[in-house]
Enzyme design. Sequence first.
Site, PDB file in Angstrom:
ATOM      1  CG  HIS A   1      37.278  43.177  47.465  1.00 48.22           C
ATOM      2  ND1 HIS A   1      37.198  43.880  46.281  1.00 48.22           N
ATOM      3  CD2 HIS A   1      37.727  41.945  47.114  1.00 48.22           C
ATOM      4  CE1 HIS A   1      37.562  43.105  45.269  1.00 48.22           C
ATOM      5  NE2 HIS A   1      37.900  41.927  45.747  1.00 48.22           N
TER       6      HIS A   1
ATOM      7  CD  GLU B   1      36.053  38.397  45.370  1.00 47.80           C
ATOM      8  OE1 GLU B   1      37.094  39.054  45.552  1.00 47.80           O
ATOM      9  OE2 GLU B   1      35.643  38.058  44.254  1.00 47.80           O
TER      10      GLU B   1
HETATM   11 CO    CO Z   1      38.328  40.279  44.389  1.00 46.51          CO
END
Ligand code: CO
Length: 136
Positions: free
Chosen positions: A81, A132
Amino acid sequence: MLGRLNHVAIAVPDIKKAAETYRQTFQMGVKVSGEVAQPDHGVTTVFIDLGNTKIELLEPLGENSPIANFLKKNPSGGIHHVCYEVDDIYAARDRMKAMGATITGTGEPRIGAHGKPVIFMHPKDFNGTLIELEQV
Ligand code: CO
């Protein structure tokens, strides 16, 4: 709304080996943190400080690690991510919801691996990239 790139997270099957690659091969020495077990998050982490951003190495920890499936599909590891900074996680959450994006889990901010509130946005809405958002 989006701030800086806080970190890029890389899932790895062997975090000691991965950290050593950064320490030795890339000659980064003290900029590579020690390993930190994060049982609440199902991962062990190592942070690598690049100055402008960080690399977060993630190794599965425990039975229900959120990165276990990813490593099954990508046995040698891979980018898991990216994390962008936001000023206000609740405002970001509301905006994401209003735009029809899918927030993973309960949809509520929770305290992430760096002790700050985070949400994760499902990759299906963002070109296959798990995002995120972290309040800084
Ligand atoms: Co992270």
